[in-house]
Write a protein that holds these residues in place. Sequence first.
Motif, PDB file in Angstrom:
ATOM      1  N   THR A 179     121.645 151.124  56.059  1.00 16.66           N
ATOM      2  CA  THR A 179     121.433 152.530  55.706  1.00 16.66           C
ATOM      3  C   THR A 179     122.683 153.347  55.984  1.00 16.66           C
ATOM      4  O   THR A 179     123.497 153.002  56.849  1.00 16.66           O
ATOM      5  CB  THR A 179     120.251 153.132  56.489  1.00 16.66           C
ATOM      6  OG1 THR A 179     120.500 152.971  57.900  1.00 16.66           O
ATOM      7  CG2 THR A 179     118.949 152.436  56.130  1.00 16.66           C
ATOM      8  N   VAL A 206     119.433 154.601  51.809  1.00 21.27           N
ATOM      9  CA  VAL A 206     119.411 153.149  51.925  1.00 21.27           C
ATOM     10  C   VAL A 206     120.518 152.568  51.059  1.00 21.27           C
ATOM     11  O   VAL A 206     120.534 152.745  49.837  1.00 21.27           O
ATOM     12  CB  VAL A 206     118.044 152.574  51.503  1.00 21.27           C
ATOM     13  CG1 VAL A 206     118.075 151.042  51.578  1.00 21.27           C
ATOM     14  CG2 VAL A 206     116.940 153.113  52.390  1.00 21.27           C
ATOM     15  N   ASP A 212     118.388 147.509  50.806  1.00 19.31           N
ATOM     16  CA  ASP A 212     117.078 147.282  51.400  1.00 19.31           C
ATOM     17  C   ASP A 212     116.759 145.797  51.390  1.00 19.31           C
ATOM     18  O   ASP A 212     117.468 144.984  50.784  1.00 19.31           O
ATOM     19  CB  ASP A 212     116.009 148.068  50.631  1.00 19.31           C
ATOM     20  CG  ASP A 212     114.853 148.477  51.534  1.00 19.31           C
ATOM     21  OD1 ASP A 212     114.759 147.947  52.658  1.00 19.31           O
ATOM     22  OD2 ASP A 212     114.040 149.328  51.112  1.00 19.31           O
TER      23      ASP A 212
END
Length: 401
Positions: A328, A333, A336
Amino acid sequence: MNLRSSWVAETGQTREDTRLTQIGATTPANPVQALSGVLPGSHDGRSRLAGFRLEGTAAMSATIHEGRAVIQGQTSQGFYPVTLTSSEVVTFAAGNAQYSRIDLVVLRIYDNLYDKSSNLNEAKIEIIEGTAGPTPKPPAVPALCLPLWKVTVVAGASAGNGGINWSTSVEDLRNSVVAIGGILPVEKTVQPGAYPGQYQDSGGALQRWDGGAWVPYPSALGGIVPSSASTLIASYTGQYRDTAGGQLQRWNGSAWVPAVPGPYFNDSLDSGYTVSTTYGTALTGRTTLLTLTFTAPASKAVILTFGSKITLVGTNLAGSGLMSLRITKGTEVYRDITTDDYAVVGSTSTAATGAVSTSTTQRLSNLTPGASYTLTPHYKTTNTSLKAHFDNCFIRVDPQA
């Protein structure tokens, strides 16, 4: 008097006078005028400015030691070089009965061609006496005067009661001057530069006039500030310095940061396990959360390495334990965990306990230079009946050049 000057006396200037006063010290104040001041230097090389040194030698008298100086007149007058070849004694008047006063010791030029009030043509060392009062102030400085010392004469001071305290009542007013192109050793008042490229020694660092301010010498040339001057404030974003610890740093506009950041590293030697088949950060038995934060370099790319010793515990069940990273940038983000493609995997195909140490190396690119990124490990097992234990977990980030 032993004070010699050039081109002041109407008659009587000797060849010796001329030789002694050809100083060549004209630190420019503007295209046609020089700064007034004292030439630097000392007998033993330990003092920057020994000329016209004041030494208290009696209750109300002081000795002014030899030295050379220049005194700038009005534009049309030019500057007057003076030389004191041997020491002179100056004597202060007794103090006022009620109040203190402030006197000035000055070098003064009398030039009858420009000032008819004195009918003199000579250079003198004088005391300009101040006015005694509850809050005494220094007297006004006449034209063609170079202040050398400020001396406070306390109330009642006289030869009979101790006189002047030479250790506490004297303030040095001398400023130095050098020839054009010379490096000026600054002692008192910092004068603006006269031209870009002029240099001065501020006492702890060499400085260059950039046309508007005195800046540290390395910044003027785009060089690296040496560790000996590493406490200086940066002059511009992108300036580099060498710290006392030998680390190269770069000024980012608000703080000194490592010029080549990293490597960044964090690890955990606490073992924990999961029986979850979906990725999560929690491990049973581990009390701390392993994370790593790094600053993206100017290259926008880093090399990421992470891994763990994965131990699988089950009964007649084969499967895998996986560790992956969620990346992040603040609340955004960057990457992910939507796939197992970036994970490290520990697997066993037997019904017994299996252990394997595994790691992976990946390249992260298109990062935002200067931004902070956080890496958070997530763990899972492929079967709820299979405990995946994770131990000796680590994360390392190496910025790319």
